[in-house]
Design an enzyme around this catalytic site. Structure first.
Site, PDB file in Angstrom:
ATOM      1  N   HIS A  49       3.275   8.711   7.860  1.00 24.61           N
ATOM      2  CA  HIS A  49       4.056   8.209   6.084  1.00 24.61           C
ATOM      3  C   HIS A  49       4.838   9.187   6.538  1.00 24.61           C
ATOM      4  CE1 HIS A  49       3.972   5.754   2.309  1.00 24.61           C
ATOM      5  NE2 HIS A  49       4.193   6.548   1.708  1.00 24.61           N
ATOM      6  N   SER A  61       8.168   5.173   1.431  1.00 28.70           N
ATOM      7  CA  SER A  61       7.340   4.575   0.615  1.00 28.70           C
ATOM      8  C   SER A  61       7.403   3.508  -0.023  1.00 28.70           C
ATOM      9  CB  SER A  61       6.180   5.509   0.351  1.00 28.70           C
ATOM     10  OG  SER A  61       4.968   5.492  -0.535  1.00 28.70           O
ATOM     11  N   ASP A  99       0.442   6.549   9.861  1.00 28.63           N
ATOM     12  CA  ASP A  99       0.337   5.319   8.291  1.00 28.63           C
ATOM     13  C   ASP A  99      -1.253   4.962   8.250  1.00 28.63           C
ATOM     14  OD1 ASP A  99       1.055   5.778   5.833  1.00 28.63           O
ATOM     15  OD2 ASP A  99       2.438   4.741   5.938  1.00 28.63           O
TER      16      ASP A  99
END
Length: 460
Positions: A436, A163, A379
């Site tokens: 994610h 991220s 994601d």
């Protein structure tokens, strides 16, 4: 309810390491020695690190590569989220994780930027305000770790960032390579990994509406509402109004959540309670400081923890880190886990929406460092379509060859788990059935990726 207790046992090794500590949990030994500490990366800024030495059957830990893991947010803790919720030896339900990366690698978790997790600053003026400063702090951190564990200077180093951690990782890799070339640090940097990374924020924001429309989470009317706010975000970003772009990014998320009637931004297939028409929530969120709300959504947007485990978790992550981990590691009382994380996000609001695609290009064009990008297909926050968009625009020496390279399937036990396209030092992995937090969602495909890029992987 089972009590969660850390037990410390000192384990001495014939290596020239400082004392390695075997941290044991009530009934669930980690089975691997560890070390941790602080590095004063600059005046008033104290960064915490936690090393898990590999559980592999080796004569010396240095026989296996070193993974340095950076969490996102900015403001999410690597020693907390990355360690206990994604790939460390013990999960949040107090169970031994069978697919932990510590099985095959040495893993260094770092609470970064300063102010995150157990890292802290003496005064808020010492918090970082941009990605370059974050990278320089990380180089200082690594120097401090090498001072404690000098044997690892020559061990292959692989920097992983998830991220926002990916945005930090690529700049860190570039700065570290510069200092290696200048002779100010000795390190065997091999690769940098951008996992569902916030590399080009606007590409992700613009991808949300079409992605959700194609999956059926929104209708055409919802598409228009989300897309209009995303385009407004893009306009102010191009005008250089970076802090306003962060605020409008947050408002795009509020509209998205309202139109989808609740969705997990990290994996669109995760169960999430239906809250009905949530316009009232949007009104409440809109009534307070946008960046504070954005932080809550980006960092603490959590599905029910119990949905991730076979049995209820005994403690929340924050409670466990503050009441169990903190005293067990005998950490300073000057810091409370996560107490400065909101300020971390806020001070980076002007840098949050800035892309780092140009830094990826520099690493590819100017260094020998491998760049690996991987993305979970489920994601939303850093969607695969957004990742493909910025990759296709990159200006690097292998652009045309990469574009014409075959996209090969990856199978595990005759099951299709993902795809790979690569040329030279650059690789892109599409990860099936993953969101994610890809290493946790689909450890099979990430294991293959690890084997191909680091030569070692957990076997399933």
């Amino acid at each position: 309810m089972k009590t969660f207790i850390f037990k410390l046992t000192l384990v001495l090794y014939s290596l020239s390491f400082n004392e390695a500590i075997d941290v044991r949990y009530d009934g669930f030994p980690t089975e691997n020695p560890q070390n941790w500490g602080y590095v004063d990366v600059r005046e008033g800024a104290h960064m915490f690190w936690w090393m898990h030495f590999t559980k592999a059957n080796v004569n010396n830990f240095t026989e296996r590569p070193l993974i340095l893991w950076l969490q996102g947010g900015p403001g999410s803790s690597s020693t907390g989220y990355g360690n206990f919720e994604i790939l460390g030896p013990i999960d949040l339900a107090e169970q031994t994780r069978n697919f932990t990366w510590v099985n095959t690698h040495n893993v260094l978790f770092v609470d970064n930027p300063v102010g995150t997790g157990f890292s802290y600053v003496d005064d808020m003026r010492y918090l970082t305000t941009d990605n370059k400063q974050i990278a320089k702090d990380l180089v200082s951190l690594l120097k401090g770790v090498y001072n404690v564990l000098p044997e690892f200077k020559n061990v292959p180093l692989h920097i992983f960032g998830e991220s926002y951690g990916g945005k930090m990782a690529i700049e860190f890799a570039y700065e570290l390579n510069l200092e290696i070339q200048q002779g100010t640090i000795e390190s065997n940097l091999v690769g940098v990994y951008l996992g569902d990374a916030w590399t080009s924020p606007i590409d992700y924001t613009l991808s949300w509406a079409p992605y959700l429309l194609n999956l059926g989470f929104i209708d055409v009317d919802g598409f228009q509402k989300i897309n209009n706010m995303a385009q407004r975000t893009e306009r102010v970003l191009k005008q250089g109004q970076y802090t306003l772009a962060t605020d409008l990014w947050y408002m795009t998320e509020v509209i998205l959540e309202e139109e989808a009637r609740a969705i997990d931004f990290y994996n669109v297939q995760y169960d999430i309670p239906y809250r009905g028409e949530i316009s009232e929530k949007a009104k409440i969120l809109g009534s307070i400081t946008p960046r504070d709300s954005a932080y809550e959504l980006m960092v603490n947007y959590r599905r029910l923890e119990n949905s991730l485990y076979d049995s209820p978790v005994p403690l929340s992550l924050n409670t466990m880190m503050r009441t169990r981990v903190h005293p067990a590691l005998n950490l300073t009382n000057e810091v409370i886990f996560g107490s400065q994380q909101g300020a971390v996000f806020d001070t980076l609001a002007g840098d949050f929406m800035k892309p780092v695609v140009n830094v990826v290009e520099k690493v590819l064009n100017e260094t020998s460092v491998n760049v690996v990008v991987y993305n979970g297909q489920l994601d939303l926050i850093c969607s695969t379509p957004g990742t493909v968009e910025w990759i296709n625009r990159m200006n690097w020496y292998g652009r045309e060859n990469y574009a014409s390279a075959p996209r090969t399937g990856i199978s595990v036990n005759e099951n299709l788990e993902g795809y790979l396209r690569k040329f030279g030092k650059f690789s892109m992995y599409w990860l099936n059935r993953a969101g994610h937090m890809a290493p946790r969602d689909n450890p099979r495909i990430t294991s293959i990726m690890m084997r191909e890029t680091t030569n070692f992987a957990t076997v399933f």
